[in-house]
Motif scaffolding. Sequence first.
Motif, mmCIF file in Angstrom:
data_model
loop_
_atom_site.group_PDB
_atom_site.id
_atom_site.type_symbol
_atom_site.label_atom_id
_atom_site.label_comp_id
_atom_site.label_asym_id
_atom_site.label_seq_id
_atom_site.Cartn_x
_atom_site.Cartn_y
_atom_site.Cartn_z
ATOM 1 N N LYS A 192 60.323 -72.584 77.078
ATOM 2 C CA LYS A 192 61.169 -73.561 77.758
ATOM 3 C C LYS A 192 62.624 -73.288 77.397
ATOM 4 O O LYS A 192 62.982 -73.280 76.212
ATOM 5 C CB LYS A 192 60.794 -74.996 77.363
ATOM 6 N N ASN A 193 63.413 -73.029 78.409
ATOM 7 C CA ASN A 193 64.841 -72.755 78.219
ATOM 8 C C ASN A 193 65.068 -71.648 77.188
ATOM 9 O O ASN A 193 65.961 -71.731 76.342
ATOM 10 C CB ASN A 193 65.574 -74.034 77.801
ATOM 11 N N GLU A 202 52.915 -83.243 79.171
ATOM 12 C CA GLU A 202 54.037 -83.226 80.113
ATOM 13 C C GLU A 202 54.889 -81.974 79.918
ATOM 14 O O GLU A 202 55.305 -81.328 80.881
ATOM 15 C CB GLU A 202 54.896 -84.481 79.930
ATOM 16 N N GLU A 203 55.149 -81.625 78.650
ATOM 17 C CA GLU A 203 55.911 -80.409 78.372
ATOM 18 C C GLU A 203 55.140 -79.165 78.817
ATOM 19 O O GLU A 203 55.730 -78.191 79.291
ATOM 20 C CB GLU A 203 56.235 -80.326 76.880
ATOM 21 N N MET A 254 53.044 -78.926 81.359
ATOM 22 C CA MET A 254 53.099 -78.802 82.817
ATOM 23 C C MET A 254 54.497 -78.434 83.303
ATOM 24 O O MET A 254 54.652 -77.838 84.374
ATOM 25 C CB MET A 254 52.632 -80.102 83.466
ATOM 26 N N ASP A 255 55.521 -78.779 82.512
ATOM 27 C CA ASP A 255 56.910 -78.524 82.906
ATOM 28 C C ASP A 255 57.462 -77.240 82.305
ATOM 29 O O ASP A 255 58.630 -76.905 82.507
ATOM 30 C CB ASP A 255 57.779 -79.722 82.471
ATOM 31 N N ALA A 256 56.640 -76.492 81.567
ATOM 32 C CA ALA A 256 57.112 -75.304 80.853
ATOM 33 C C ALA A 256 57.557 -74.212 81.822
ATOM 34 O O ALA A 256 57.062 -74.113 82.953
ATOM 35 C CB ALA A 256 56.010 -74.773 79.949
ATOM 36 N N ASP A 257 58.483 -73.392 81.369
ATOM 37 C CA ASP A 257 58.894 -72.235 82.164
ATOM 38 C C ASP A 257 57.782 -71.204 82.225
ATOM 39 O O ASP A 257 57.584 -70.552 83.251
ATOM 40 C CB ASP A 257 60.167 -71.615 81.572
ATOM 41 N N LYS A 309 47.188 -77.407 89.611
ATOM 42 C CA LYS A 309 48.620 -77.575 89.867
ATOM 43 C C LYS A 309 49.372 -76.332 89.390
ATOM 44 O O LYS A 309 49.072 -75.798 88.316
ATOM 45 C CB LYS A 309 49.159 -78.813 89.158
ATOM 46 N N VAL A 334 51.950 -73.937 87.603
ATOM 47 C CA VAL A 334 52.763 -74.020 86.380
ATOM 48 C C VAL A 334 53.395 -72.660 86.127
ATOM 49 O O VAL A 334 52.963 -71.633 86.651
ATOM 50 C CB VAL A 334 51.921 -74.425 85.145
ATOM 51 N N LYS A 373 58.698 -69.327 85.757
ATOM 52 C CA LYS A 373 60.130 -69.604 85.812
ATOM 53 C C LYS A 373 60.953 -68.711 84.877
ATOM 54 O O LYS A 373 62.176 -68.714 84.959
ATOM 55 C CB LYS A 373 60.390 -71.075 85.450
#
Length: 285
Positions: free
Chosen positions: A186-187, A227-228, A230-233, A253, A255, A258
């Motif tokens: 992430k980031n 939540e993290e 599912m939202d991970a890069d 879903k 994922v 990114k």
Amino acid sequence: MKELAYYDGRIGTPEELMIPFQDRVHFFGDGVYDATVGGNHKVYLLKDHLDRFYSSAKALDIKIPMEKVELGNLLTKLLSMVEGETHFVYWQVTRGIASREHIYEETMIGKLWVLIRPNKLRDPNVPIRLITKEDTRFLHCNIKTLNLLPSVIASQEAFKAGALETVLHRGDVVTECAHSNVSILKNGTFLSHPNDNLILRGIAKTHMIQACHRLGIQVLERAFTLEELMDADEVIVTSSSNFCLHADDINGKPVGGKDPGTLRRIQDAVLEEYLQYTGRKSIFD
């Protein structure tokens, strides 16, 4: 030999070897194990796996019948007897043979098992599918025990759903997969659950973290949430037989996808370590 089995000094095929009825593994799952890949007839990261194996046995007061160096030499010798270039190398120790009683003689010497068979590494460039499931295992997941029924059930559920693995969680906190570790990007930061009693200290994950440090990628070993996840890069799944896979689907879903550049840098570094260690030119040859 195309597939090898070993039990307490005897060598044969898995079909040939017979295990004593009163080996405590049958009644209690009383033992620990470890596993890795063999490449070019070298047991990959042998010392790391032996260290974890002996730590697991010590935690359960199981007496391994030989010292680390001797066991390492035995595994290397057995691997040399099996045809092929890439193998699954598995070994376990059970507490020993005794009449069925919950208590055991503390002087009992364990029985060593080994299984070696052909193996293929998955292409890390091909994404995988995952599902999630509440983690209902016991509170000593750091011990690589033979009691794997919860992991078996979770793996079967993944298979039925057309997925490769199940991501386990306690409440909203992600722990690990049924038979792998799961981490996220992430980031530009690599996040993974700390090595506490809720997960098994993954050797592949440990070496991936070392690769991140070499590459200058920030690492945070802390718990992260669903939540993290599912939202991970990127969502990264690691095990001793598949070092750095990535997911593109969890519970149907989409994922990840990114930060393919950082993902590829990590994958390349991890695979390069394997190729250098084993002397292989490719994971596919």
